[in-house]
Scaffold this motif. Structure first.
Motif, PDB file in Angstrom:
ATOM      1  N   TYR A   5      -3.229   0.145  -3.328  1.00  0.00           N
ATOM      2  CA  TYR A   5      -3.221   1.466  -2.723  1.00  0.00           C
ATOM      3  C   TYR A   5      -4.612   1.850  -2.213  1.00  0.00           C
ATOM      4  CZ  TYR A   5      -0.510   5.771  -2.121  1.00  0.00           C
ATOM      5  OH  TYR A   5       0.185   6.823  -1.599  1.00  0.00           O
TER       6      TYR A   5
ATOM      7  N   THR B 195       1.339  -1.548   4.903  1.00  0.00           N
ATOM      8  CA  THR B 195       0.232  -0.597   4.925  1.00  0.00           C
ATOM      9  C   THR B 195       0.545   0.449   5.988  1.00  0.00           C
ATOM     10  OG1 THR B 195      -2.175  -0.330   5.010  1.00  0.00           O
ATOM     11  CG2 THR B 195      -1.226  -1.940   6.537  1.00  0.00           C
TER      12      THR B 195
ATOM     13  N   LYS C  34      -7.680  -3.608  -1.662  1.00  0.00           N
ATOM     14  CA  LYS C  34      -7.316  -4.493  -0.549  1.00  0.00           C
ATOM     15  C   LYS C  34      -8.431  -5.513  -0.322  1.00  0.00           C
ATOM     16  CE  LYS C  34      -4.562  -0.989   1.898  1.00  0.00           C
ATOM     17  NZ  LYS C  34      -4.663   0.069   0.893  1.00  0.00           N
TER      18      LYS C  34
ATOM     19  N   SER D 214       0.850  -1.171   0.000  1.00  0.00           N
ATOM     20  CA  SER D 214       0.000   0.000   0.000  1.00  0.00           C
ATOM     21  C   SER D 214       0.896   1.234   0.000  1.00  0.00           C
ATOM     22  CB  SER D 214      -0.968  -0.016   1.182  1.00  0.00           C
ATOM     23  OG  SER D 214      -1.874   1.062   1.076  1.00  0.00           O
TER      24      SER D 214
END
Length: 174
Positions: free
Chosen positions: A55, A102, A60, A28
Motif C-alpha cells: 500500500y 495500483t 513498493k 496496492s
C-alpha cells in the motif's frame, strides 16, 4: 479445481494448475482483495504462492523492487509501476506468474491522478508483461471491486495466449 461456479478466479487457477504454474499477487489499492478472491477458490493452495499488499510507496520500492526514481518522478499510479510490481512479486515469492494492482480508489486524487485511474498488470513465466489502464467510475468499494475483476480478466486473457502489451479500457463515462 473445476473452474465451475468460481468465476474468473477459479478458471484462472484451473488453467494455472493444468500447466503446473504458480501465481503471486502484488496489491496496492485493492489491499488484499485479489488474493482473497483467489484463495476463496477451493484448492487455491496448489497454485497461489502468496501476496504482498504494498500500500505504501516505500513498500513498493523496498519489498517489490520498483524503481525509486520512477516512483519519485511519476508516483505510484503508473503503468510501469504496475509492471514492475508484477515482476517484483514473481521474484520475491518465486512464482511463475505475477499480478499487480495500483491506482486511485478515492475519495481524493493522488499524485495528480483522478479517482478511478487504475493500472493492472500480469507478468508471465517468460517475463512478458501486459498492462491495462482503467478509467473507472463509482465509489471506493466499486472501484476496488472492478480492479479485482479487471486484473483477473487480464490474467485469463494472458493464459489464453492473447498477448497484448497495453491497452486502455474505460468503464462508465470517462
Amino acid at each position: 479445481m473445476s473452474g465451475q461456479g468460481g468465476g474468473p478466479a477459479a478458471g484462472a487457477l484451473a488453467a494455472l494448475e493444468a500447466r503446473g504454474h504458480s501465481l503471486a499477487v502484488a496489491e496496492s489499492l485493492t489491499g488484499g482483495l485479489v488474493a482473497a478472491e483467489l484463495t476463496a477458490v477451493p484448492g487455491a493452495s496448489r497454485t497461489v504462492r502468496g501476496s504482498v499488499t504494498a500500500y505504501a510507496t516505500d513498500v513498493k520500492r523496498d519489498v517489490l523492487g520498483v524503481d525509486g526514481p520512477l516512483l519519485a518522478a511519476r508516483g505510484a499510479v503508473d503503468a510501469e509501476v504496475a509492471r514492475q510490481m508484477a515482476h517484483g512479486v514473481r521474484a520475491v515469492l518465486g512464482a511463475d506468474w505475477g499480478l499487480a494492482t495500483t491506482g486511485v480508489a478515492g475519495p481524493d486524487p493522488q499524485d495528480g491522478k483522478a479517482v478511478g485511474t487504475v493500472f493492472v498488470a500480469v507478468e508471465g513465466p517468460d517475463g512478458t508483461a501486459a498492462v491495462r489502464e482503467l478509467s473507472l467510475d463509482g465509489d471506493r468499494a466499486g472501484i476496488r471491486a472492478e480492479s479485482v475483476r479487471a486484473v483477473l480478466a487480464l490474467l485469463v486473457r494472458e493464459l489464453a495466449g492473447n498477448a497484448g502489451a497495453k491497452d486502455t479500457e474505460h468503464n462508465g463515462g470517462n
